[in-house]
Scaffold this active site. Structure first.
Site, PDB file in Angstrom:
ATOM      1  N   ASP A 111       0.858  -1.187   0.000  1.00 45.88           N
ATOM      2  CA  ASP A 111       0.000   0.000   0.000  1.00 45.88           C
ATOM      3  C   ASP A 111       0.901   1.247   0.000  1.00 45.88           C
ATOM      4  O   ASP A 111       2.116   1.146   0.180  1.00 45.88           O
ATOM      5  CB  ASP A 111      -0.872  -0.061   1.262  1.00 45.88           C
ATOM      6  CG  ASP A 111      -1.948   1.019   1.313  1.00 45.88           C
ATOM      7  OD1 ASP A 111      -2.313   1.557   0.252  1.00 45.88           O
ATOM      8  OD2 ASP A 111      -2.423   1.310   2.435  1.00 45.88           O
ATOM      9  N   ASP A 136      -9.055   3.856  -2.183  1.00 47.40           N
ATOM     10  CA  ASP A 136     -10.024   4.291  -1.172  1.00 47.40           C
ATOM     11  C   ASP A 136     -11.305   4.858  -1.759  1.00 47.40           C
ATOM     12  O   ASP A 136     -11.518   6.070  -1.803  1.00 47.40           O
ATOM     13  CB  ASP A 136      -9.355   5.313  -0.253  1.00 47.40           C
ATOM     14  CG  ASP A 136      -8.165   4.709   0.480  1.00 47.40           C
ATOM     15  OD1 ASP A 136      -8.057   3.467   0.515  1.00 47.40           O
ATOM     16  OD2 ASP A 136      -7.346   5.474   1.012  1.00 47.40           O
ATOM     17  N   GLU A 140       2.685   5.030  -3.964  1.00 48.60           N
ATOM     18  CA  GLU A 140       2.667   5.991  -5.103  1.00 48.60           C
ATOM     19  C   GLU A 140       3.986   6.739  -5.240  1.00 48.60           C
ATOM     20  O   GLU A 140       4.322   7.096  -6.369  1.00 48.60           O
ATOM     21  CB  GLU A 140       1.509   6.978  -4.908  1.00 48.60           C
ATOM     22  CG  GLU A 140       0.140   6.316  -4.986  1.00 48.60           C
ATOM     23  CD  GLU A 140      -0.205   5.441  -3.771  1.00 48.60           C
ATOM     24  OE1 GLU A 140       0.332   5.734  -2.686  1.00 48.60           O
ATOM     25  OE2 GLU A 140      -0.966   4.483  -3.908  1.00 48.60           O
TER      26      GLU A 140
HETATM   27  O1  MIG Z   1      -5.123   5.874   3.807  1.00 56.31           O
HETATM   28  O2  MIG Z   1      -3.356   0.879   5.653  1.00 56.31           O
HETATM   29  O3  MIG Z   1      -5.935   2.196   0.491  1.00 56.31           O
HETATM   30  O4  MIG Z   1      -6.850   0.000   1.903  1.00 56.31           O
HETATM   31  O5  MIG Z   1      -6.699   0.090   4.689  1.00 56.31           O
HETATM   32  C1  MIG Z   1      -4.960   4.878   4.726  1.00 56.31           C
HETATM   33  C2  MIG Z   1      -4.510   1.605   5.904  1.00 56.31           C
HETATM   34  C3  MIG Z   1      -3.845   3.905   4.366  1.00 56.31           C
HETATM   35  C4  MIG Z   1      -4.894   3.043   2.439  1.00 56.31           C
HETATM   36  C5  MIG Z   1      -5.381   1.845   1.730  1.00 56.31           C
HETATM   37  C6  MIG Z   1      -6.381   1.133   2.577  1.00 56.31           C
HETATM   38  C7  MIG Z   1      -5.736   0.735   3.887  1.00 56.31           C
HETATM   39  C8  MIG Z   1      -5.211   1.963   4.611  1.00 56.31           C
HETATM   40  N1  MIG Z   1      -4.323   2.719   3.728  1.00 56.31           N
END
Ligand code: MIG
Length: 862
Positions: A459, A535, A462
């Protein structure tokens, strides 16, 4: 113009103050490549590596006679001709004299050559500069840009590039994910261009051209009779403008009843602009959708074959709090008779967001927890983000620090930003050494508390940097090889997933297939696993937009994609949640997820009725897994997306070109999810005048080329089977895919108007690479024709022992009652088969069969 070997070199000087070099290559398989760079750049300009899976095999283009000042090249096998003129620079591509596309015909070729920074230039040009203090603000502005409180000081100054393409006769374009937008790309002449810049956008806006999470700089254009692709290999911030002039008919005159009309053909101009790098563009000349998919995969690779478990249902939440919680949720699925395969752990499972560690209070014995999950034949996925907490006591941090494995700031120190753990540095995955080291962290001996049922989620890659410009990394951060972040921003997440997938393969000594979900991605990410759309919100509009978003990812090569079921942000009303499960069950990556401050929403928390509806949706998914798995195999070996827009399957049917509320799963199922609240009816387009379509549940059929007013209740998603197809299913489902290998098969045979049908089944052990290295697989084909259903090998190279039998065959569209049905296998006497026939429904059911799935057999219907 000169012609060294297989390419053409042209000097272009009118478009830039320095000579540019354009190289033109023919590539095997109807692909054409154009590269433009400065002849002698001041410093090297960034060229992408690691995306193309091999050096493209160039082939000879034959020069033919043409006008003076024009070079005409012919690609003999593809019937393509290139007319290249140097001044003004223009390339026209035609196929059998039909113009297909032109390059730079609107003159947008743009190339900012690298220069000495203003200071140096002044000192060098002192003699000619009358007043150095008058150094133009404009010049400086190109070297540094203010963005809110950030000042982007560009090491190389202005370095943008751009080029336009005119697509003749085309008005339907698709691709360039990721945007929360329609499947068909919109005309941007009145508004913003599509932006390709990977950003973390919490609760992104729908119908927006801003880039989110990941991108693939690749678009497809389609018209009746031809599909082409443009793949713009550049990883810096990129804008794409699209300007479509649709086909118009001009009325010239009307005399009596005679109308004189003139048709002006459609044309779409596409302009690509990138912040840095070089122009390196591949033109995929099709001519069919399948050929374009193939051409793209020859360049960037195909979808990795997912382990079977990952096609099941995934249960995620930010967060499952502790071992007890995990146990209880897992038990809940069994108690409520709902299949699922994977439970997910988000960032809270770690010790203070130190990835690769466990919070010892919440997860005192991660192996014990995994052994429980293993005993249920299920898996665990944990998150590992790319930011590393600045903490000298955290061994990952201190190791990476010592080795110099972090991205650097422009002063030469480690880049530091703020993310979940607080102050963090970011691993520089663009460095092969860093990737190698990172892969090694997944070794069982390194990753404490990990087992072979633990898989990975990347995650924030980017990368997401809190308080950074647009929540990401400054463009002047420095990567391996001294490249600026601006040059490769869009590839950062791609490299992380690459290293993680490699790590999972290595921990199994190369034997097991990895599973890695990534939020950020680039061209070629399909080789490393799955992608999701980030999200989204628990609102109907996000359910609806998930379909075009996934179709767009799918045609851009990323077949294994999904959206958070239920919507990540906010609490879905039960009806929305049910509809989302029903839709998600027919989307490639199927995961329920919810953010922190939402109410718990495990499938059984909304009353028995809703539990039943969700259970049914998930069970439908599991019953169809043999079909899903076969489709993924097909995507893996033959490059076709799993989830397909209608135009891909019906490339001649104009009315399918902008459809995005329904789609095909493979070539046999048409899915029309319900995405409106309180719906009682949906309009279903059943395409193709030659087609017959069968309701997948009631078996009622319709001829194609019509729009049905289809009544819907809350109990299902409209699904139709295309006449002419055979779909392999399981007769029953298990508590997870792990419980299902021995369950018998059912074949759904839906006859076309000629009374025939065909289909395939692929199966293997579901988890290892033996299908590849030892050819341990079964690939069967089923054919129904002239009253005979046969099973035979589709690929005789594959061998795999399975005890599994085909137990049930349901044939749709048989219009007369048979007098006898017999089954024959090579080593067995013919046997009579018991059957039931419904004359009203034209459905023939054969039950209690026992035909091994791996052997040849025939069923004769007389
Ligand atoms: O913006 O790791 O898209 O699936 O649960 C929060 C916490 C950071 C973003 C991910 C989301 C995940 C969350 N992360």
């Amino acid at each position: 113009m000169t012609r060294p070997g297989h390419n053409v070199v042209i000097s272009l000087s009118t478009y830039s103050q320095v000579p540019l070099l354009a190289e033109v290559y023919g590539i095997e398989g109807n692909i054409f490549r154009l590269k433009i760079n400065e002849m002698a750049p001041l410093n090297p300009r960034y060229e992408i590596s690691d995306v193309l899976i091999q050096k493209p095999a160039t082939k000879r283009l034959t020069p033919c006679p043409g006008d003076t000042g024009t070079l005409v090249l012919k690609d003999d096998s593809g019937n393509l001709k290139f007319h290249i003129s140097a001044n003004p620079f223009k390339i026209d591509l035609s196929s059998e004299e039909e113009p297909v596309l032109s390059i730079n015909s609107t003159g947008r070729l743009y190339f900012e050559h690298l220069q000495m920074p203003p200071k140096h230039r002044i000192s060098k040009e002192e003699d000619v500069m009358t007043d150095p203090s008058q150094e133009s603000q404009d010049d400086l502005g190109l070297w540094q840009e203010k963005f809110g409180k950030f000042v982007d000081i560009k090491a190389n100054g202005p370095s943008a590039i751009g080029l336009d393409f005119s697509l003749h006769g085309f008005e339907h374009l698709y691709g360039i994910p990721q945007h929360a937008e329609t499947h068909q790309l919109k005309n941007t002449s009145a508004g913003e261009a599509y932006r390709l810049y990977n950003l973390d956008v919490y609760g992104y806006k729908i119908h927006d051209k801003m880039g989110i999470y990941g991108c693939v700089p690749y678009l497809l254009a389609h018209k009746q009779g031809r599909t082409v692709g443009i793949f713009w290999l550049n990883a810096s911030e990129t804008l794409v403008e699209i300007n479509t002039q649709p086909t118009v008919e001009h009325m010239l005159s009307q005399e009596g009843s005679v109308l004189a009309k003139q048709k002006v053909k459609a044309q779409t101009d596409v302009c690509w602009m990138s912040e840095s790098g070089i122009i390196d563009v591949f033109l995929l000349m099709g001519p069919t959708p399948a050929a374009v998919f193939k051409q793209y995969s020859v360049l960037t690779g195909t979808q990795a074959l997912p382990p079977l478990f990952s096609l099941g249902y995934h249960q995620c939440r930010w967060n499952y709090d502790d071992e007890q919680d995990v146990k209880a949720v897992d038990a809940g699925f069994d108690a409520h008779d709902i299949p699922y395969d994977v439970i997910w752990l988000d960032i809270e499972h770690t010790e203070g967001k130190r990835y690769f560690t466990w919070d010892k209070k919440k997860f005192p014995d991660p192996k014990r927890m995994q052994e429980l999950i293993r005993s249920k034949k299920r898996k665990v996925v944990v998150i590992t983000d790319p930011h590393i907490k600045v903490d000298p006591m955290y061994s990952l941090y201190s190791q990476a620090k010592d080795k110099g494995y972090f991205v650097k700031n422009n002063k030469g120190g480690d880049f530091e930003g703020v993310c979940w753990p607080g102050a963090s540095s970011y691993l520089d995955f663009t460095n092969p050494k860093v990737r190698e080291w990172y892969s090694g962290l997944f070794a069982f001996s390194e990753y404490q508390g990990s087992t072979d049922i633990l898989f990975i989620w990347n995650d924030m890659n980017e990368p997401s940097v809190f308080r950074g410009p647009e929540l990401t990394m400054e463009k002047n951060a420095i990567h391996y090889g001294n490249w600026e972040h601006r040059d490769l921003h869009n590839m950062y997440g791609f490299y992380q997933q690459m290293a993680a997938a490699e790590g999972l393969i290595q921990r199994s000594n190369g034997e097991e297939r990895p599973f890695v979900l990534t939020r950020s991605f680039f061209a070629g990410s399909q080789k490393y696993g799955a992608v999701w759309t980030g999200d989204n919100k628990a609102e109907w509009g996000y359910l609806k937009i998930s379909i075009p978003m996934l179709l767009t990812l799918s045609v851009a090569g990323i077949a294994f994609c999904g959206a958070d079921v239920g919507g990540f942000i906010g609490d879905p009303e039960p009806e929305l949640l049910v509809r989302w499960y029903q839709a998600g069950a027919y989307q490639p990556f199927f995961r329920g997820h919810a953010t922190m401050d939402t109410k718990r929403r495990e499938p059984w928390l909304f009353g028995e009725e809703n539990t039943q509806l969700i259970r049914n949706a998930i069970k439908e998914r599991y019953a169809l897994l043999p079909y899903w798995y076969s489709l993924f195999y097909h995507a893996h070996v033959a490059s076709k997306p799993v989830m397909r827009p209608l135009w891909v399957e019906f490339p001649k049917e104009l009315e399918t070109f902008d459809v995005e509320d329904e789609y095909m799963l493979g070539s046999a199922l048409l899915i029309h999810p319900v995405t409106e609240p309180k719906a009682t009816m949906v309009d279903v387009l059943l395409p193709g005048s030659e087609e017959v379509w069968y309701d997948f549940r009631t078996f009622v059929h319709w001829e194609g080329a019509r729009t049905l007013k289809f009544p819907v209740a809350l109990d299902s998603t409209p699904v139709f089977q295309r006449g002419g197809s055979v779909i392999p299913m399981k007769t029953a489902v298990g508590r997870s895919t792990g419980w299902m290998p021995r369950l018998p098969y059912e074949l759904r045979v839906a006859l076309d108007s000629q009374g025939s049908a065909r289909g395939e089944l692929y199966l293997d052990d579901g988890h290892s690479f033996q299908y590849l290295h030892q050819k341990q697989f079964l690939h069967r084909k089923f054919l129904f024709s002239a009253g005979v259903l046969s099973s035979s090998g589709a690929d005789e190279n594959g061998h795999y022992h399975s005890e599994c039998v085909v137990e049930k065959v349901v044939i749709l569209g048989i219009n007369k009652q048979p007098s006898s049905v017999t089954a024959s296998c090579p080593d067995m006497a013919d046997t009579q088969v018991a059957f039931t026939y419904g004359s009203k429904t034209s459905v023939l059911r054969l039950e209690k069969l026992s035909l091994n799935v791996g052997v040849d057999w025939e069923i004769h219907i007389k």
